[in-house]
Design an enzyme around this catalytic site. Sequence first.
Site, PDB file in Angstrom:
ATOM      1  CE1 TYR A  50      -4.072   1.926   0.214  1.00  0.00           C
ATOM      2  CE2 TYR A  50      -2.791   3.291   1.715  1.00  0.00           C
ATOM      3  CZ  TYR A  50      -3.903   3.110   0.917  1.00  0.00           C
ATOM      4  OH  TYR A  50      -4.837   4.105   0.822  1.00  0.00           O
ATOM      5  CB  SER A  82      -7.243   2.310  -2.889  1.00  0.00           C
ATOM      6  OG  SER A  82      -7.608   3.645  -2.671  1.00  0.00           O
TER       7      SER A  82
END
Length: 708
Positions: free
Chosen positions: A486, A566
Amino acid sequence: MRCALLLLLAPLALHGCATTTPKTESQAMNEIETRRDDVKDTLHGTVVADPYRWLEDPSQEEVAAWMGKQDDFARSRLAGYPGRAAAEERLEALLYVDSQSVPSVKGGRAFFWRKPKDQEKSILMWSEGPDAEPKVLLDPNTMSEDGSLSITDAVASKDGKLLAYMEQPNNMDESTLRVMRVDDGSLLPDTIEGLRYTAPSWTPDGRGFFYTWIPPASDAIPNNERMAYGEIRFHRLGTDPAQDETLRERTGSAERWMSAGVSEDGRWVFMSISHGWAESDLYVRPLKDEMKGTEWIQLGAEGVQALYQADAWNGRWLIATNERDPNWEVYAVDPAKPDRDDWTLIVAARPERVIAGMQIVDGRIILHALESASSRLEVRSLDGTMERELTLPGLGSVGAMSGRADDPTLYFDFGSFNRPNEIHQVNVATGEGGLLSRPDVPLDPDDLVVEQKFYTSKDGTKVSMFIVRRPDVELDGSHPTLLYGYGGFNISLTPRFSVLATTWVEQGGIYAQPNLRGGGEYGEAWHKAGMLSNKQNVFDDFIAAAEWLVGSGYTSSEHLAIRGRSNGGLLVGAAMTQRPDLYAAVICGVPLLDMVRYHKFGIGQAWIPEYGSAEDPEQFEVLLAYSPYHNVREGTDYPPLLMLSADSDDRVDPMHARKFVAAVAAARSDPEPTLLRIEENSGHGGGDLRRQAVAQLVDEISFLRAHL
């Protein structure tokens, strides 16, 4: 720098004509013909090609038709991969189990979510106490015909008699707030539509709550600018929400977002105005029956980029902040002397631990801290004295915590890669407690080995990484490996249970999760080292993790895949375009990929403090240098790509996925697939039906197995 940027742009500039590049027969079978337009912008003297801008508008018939073809082709291709039945069977066994959330006790009543093994969604339950027979309060399984309506942010009043909650169609961010009487389940007329990123905070008497309001989109207020008009409001039950009192006017900038909450002692309202994920301003005001005329008091140091968390108990404010140390400290403040110079340090920062959260339970401070990206729980007195460290089951993560300032019981959930999330309760005064509930997941923890390794990134920085494998794995470079990351927004990737990781490892694979810069695992300095002009550090950390896994014998490039969602989708998009030779497959979910125009869509303006904006000349150069969409090179042998998109994503616009898929498919020099899978009735977090999760994970696992 300018010459280098022009060189980076040159390959995409080849796309700037309304033609298609000839393909081999095998390539043509894998791709849908996509129109390319001669669209260019000149930004700060640099020509930027954007041949797939027409794919930004899904309301156009041509775009809708293109999406349908892409999704149909992707699902057809995925359905043909082998091993799907075994993956589906195991995923269903791991997902369709009884489980429940941490209870929240209000007025002697316990509220919690329970997910029965035969239901698709969790059910909100309540009881007259933790040991009483629970009753159904809200059942999302029955609230829409297709199960697409979701319930979030359910908050009971302090006496447990009222419940405010958010309804979300298709699990979107856009929400409608409703209020219910707990005793009979009847709805009050109080309804507030069009809310996002807020949770109601009740006054102690249950007469109303604070919340953040935003206006609906209109000709005067475009959808991507709505957050700039957010206001802190107070809703008094039984009144028209249109007349709700505004306690803090809008900031005028989507980069600055407000939230407010009532303190644990019920005497104060704390308000935070955040500027991204590295800076916030803290304000406080007394809670009175009549709000008008009360001024906000600003707390903290002037002109310092810092974050704050505050609460109040026993006549003092307790403030956790990183303004003087990136690993956070805790201060006690006399409300009569709020000046920064009068604060008293009660918990000093430590180099080995980062304070990740603070809560008041039984008149004590409960600190959730991270050490080497794993959770610790400390019980301290109100003067900061360490009373005890609570024993946790092992290396893993504490998630939600719940407790009251006038009761010694603390509830928390704990999980790890080989331990499904379980609920614990403990008496913080004595340290005694134990397991409250554990999901009946068919898994032996000894079947999965969890280890933490450290490797060196490109600039010499040491980075930690969790690796999950079977005990019998030999380091011979032959194992299919999934690298997940991430690296952004101060979000920490700590050991948590994952049905994808479990299924993957059980089938002989290796799962790796590095703690990249940009996250919060090692404090705010770690976060800042991976944001704005430092963003390339995140990609370097990820690439170095892949190289270390190969060099250490865990896997090889032919058996290595990367996955992210994302901001993690941006991560794998950048890793794919910067080092396409290093991976054999890529899974990219609900991503940001066009970093030149991201701020023009969805809530992109709110992320400018984290990424920067192409409107700024210096930030534009940084963004363009790594923007995955703008760094797709013609004639490159890219790894197979599975792009996961959602039709109702109102956080990260799906245009990123569409444009990148089109660019990669056109640029390929190989016959490998470029697949765009679009989830229906799904927001940014995905659909929340179990069957949706199973179907998507089966597609992911079969895609990985086929290409690794």
